[in-house]
Write a protein that holds these residues in place. Structure first.
Motif, PDB file in Angstrom:
ATOM      1  N   TRP A 120       0.859  -1.184   0.000  1.00  0.00           N
ATOM      2  CA  TRP A 120       0.000   0.000   0.000  1.00  0.00           C
ATOM      3  C   TRP A 120       0.890   1.227   0.000  1.00  0.00           C
ATOM      4  CZ3 TRP A 120      -5.321  -0.480  -0.219  1.00  0.00           C
ATOM      5  CH2 TRP A 120      -5.828  -1.780  -0.011  1.00  0.00           C
ATOM      6  N   PRO A 171      -6.663  -1.598   4.641  1.00  0.00           N
ATOM      7  CA  PRO A 171      -6.828  -2.502   5.786  1.00  0.00           C
ATOM      8  C   PRO A 171      -6.791  -1.757   7.112  1.00  0.00           C
ATOM      9  CG  PRO A 171      -4.639  -2.726   4.822  1.00  0.00           C
ATOM     10  CD  PRO A 171      -5.430  -1.856   3.894  1.00  0.00           C
ATOM     11  N   CYS A 174      -2.992   0.779  -3.993  1.00  0.00           N
ATOM     12  CA  CYS A 174      -2.560  -0.599  -3.761  1.00  0.00           C
ATOM     13  C   CYS A 174      -1.738  -1.046  -4.964  1.00  0.00           C
ATOM     14  CB  CYS A 174      -3.766  -1.517  -3.562  1.00  0.00           C
ATOM     15  SG  CYS A 174      -3.295  -3.232  -3.208  1.00  0.00           S
ATOM     16  N   ASP A 221     -12.343   2.533   2.040  1.00  0.00           N
ATOM     17  CA  ASP A 221     -12.935   1.277   2.484  1.00  0.00           C
ATOM     18  C   ASP A 221     -12.031   0.086   2.192  1.00  0.00           C
ATOM     19  OD1 ASP A 221     -15.204   2.625   3.352  1.00  0.00           O
ATOM     20  OD2 ASP A 221     -16.186   2.446   1.399  1.00  0.00           O
ATOM     21  N   MET A 222     -11.095   0.253   1.249  1.00  0.00           N
ATOM     22  CA  MET A 222     -10.214  -0.841   0.862  1.00  0.00           C
ATOM     23  C   MET A 222      -8.932  -0.886   1.687  1.00  0.00           C
ATOM     24  SD  MET A 222     -11.878  -2.405  -1.491  1.00  0.00           S
ATOM     25  CE  MET A 222     -10.591  -3.440  -2.183  1.00  0.00           C
ATOM     26  N   THR A 230      -6.968   4.257  -4.234  1.00  0.00           N
ATOM     27  CA  THR A 230      -7.718   3.288  -3.447  1.00  0.00           C
ATOM     28  C   THR A 230      -8.765   3.967  -2.578  1.00  0.00           C
ATOM     29  OG1 THR A 230      -5.782   1.863  -3.388  1.00  0.00           O
ATOM     30  CG2 THR A 230      -7.503   1.425  -1.776  1.00  0.00           C
ATOM     31  N   SER A 231      -9.936   3.387  -2.520  1.00  0.00           N
ATOM     32  CA  SER A 231     -10.987   3.876  -1.634  1.00  0.00           C
ATOM     33  C   SER A 231     -10.595   3.615  -0.188  1.00  0.00           C
ATOM     34  CB  SER A 231     -12.313   3.180  -1.944  1.00  0.00           C
ATOM     35  OG  SER A 231     -13.254   3.386  -0.913  1.00  0.00           O
TER      36      SER A 231
END
Length: 255
Positions: free
Chosen positions: A178, A217, A193, A214-215, A211-212
């Motif tokens: 990430w 971790p 990502c 929500d994605m 990347t959202s």
């Protein structure tokens, strides 16, 4: 500030720690007396040369200790004087590499940390694009481009420098990478990502879209044994980042 140069090959030298260390992507000509506006000179694809990398294991960290059990971070800098890369592998970011006016002006270090989130390992890489100095803001687009171009080399340096760890724990090669681009300009303040570590540094790698949130971790919100460390080890200046990243996550939260 001198002209910004994207090095293709690095010159050899012996001394690593210097007050002008940590120019990873941007180089200042010698005998420069006045600060000038940076000018990019982009060469061909950067080539990773293992002989130009110095690796330091600090604080009892070694290849036998899994990052899911003991904190493990990478601090990568480049000396403008010696043209050598220095990679510190330790439990916390090696702040001694990041001291001095030169680093504070250029902010071209790359730092990273291993994290275990709900039993899944991932490598979180951080780059400072802009914020904290008007020249960084002025050349944010160029810096974003150069960081993207050079990150495969950076990931190769991580993998080579910590090769014994990856050989002992081959599952870490499958860990997702990430990448956090920190900027006070929304366009360049983002998280991406880059896929598994074994592919992210390859020549054929194509990075994905932003990347959202929500994605990303996120560790458990309560004490658990499936996440480690519970808080991120990467800290950045609130003045440079306005205290938030691109998705509105407060600096220092579990990201």
């Amino acid at each position: 500030m001198g002209s910004l140069i994207l090095p293709s090959k690095l010159k050899t030298s012996s001394s690593v720690f210097d007050h002008r260390q940590s120019s990873l992507f941007f180089k200042t000509p010698k005998k420069q007396k006045k600060i000038q506006s940076p000018v990019a000179r982009l060469f061909g694809p950067s080539i990773f040369e293992a002989s130009k990398l110095k690796v330091l294991f600090l604080g009892g960290v070694d290849e036998k200790k899994h990052p899911g059990n003991m904190p493990r971070t990478y601090t990568l800098t480049h000396s403008d004087v010696t043209s050598k890369l220095t990679l510190a592998i330790s439990q916390n970011i090696n702040n001694s590499q990041l001291q001095g006016w030169y680093n504070k002006l250029y902010r071209d270090e790359v730092v990273a940390e291993w994290r275990k989130v709900k039993e899944t390992m991932s490598l979180h890489v951080h780059c400072h694009i802009s914020g904290g100095h008007f020249l960084l803001d002025l050349f944010a687009r160029l810096r974003f481009f150069i960081f993207n171009k050079e990150l495969p080399l950076v990931l190769k340096a991580f993998a080579h420098g910590d090769g014994n760890l990856l050989n002992n724990y081959p599952d870490l090669q499958e860990a997702l990478v990430w990448v956090y681009f920190h900027s006070n300009i929304p366009e360049f303040n983002r998280v991406e990502c880059w896929g598994p570590l074994k592919e992210a540094g390859g020549s054929s790698f194509i990075r994905g879209p932003t990347t959202s949130i929500d994605m990303i971790p996120n560790p458990c919100q309560t004490d658990c044994s499936c996440c480690f460390p519970p808080m991120t080890l990467i800290t950045w200046s609130a003045d440079a980042l306005n205290g938030r990243d691109s998705d509105g996550v407060n600096e220092g939260q579990n990201v």
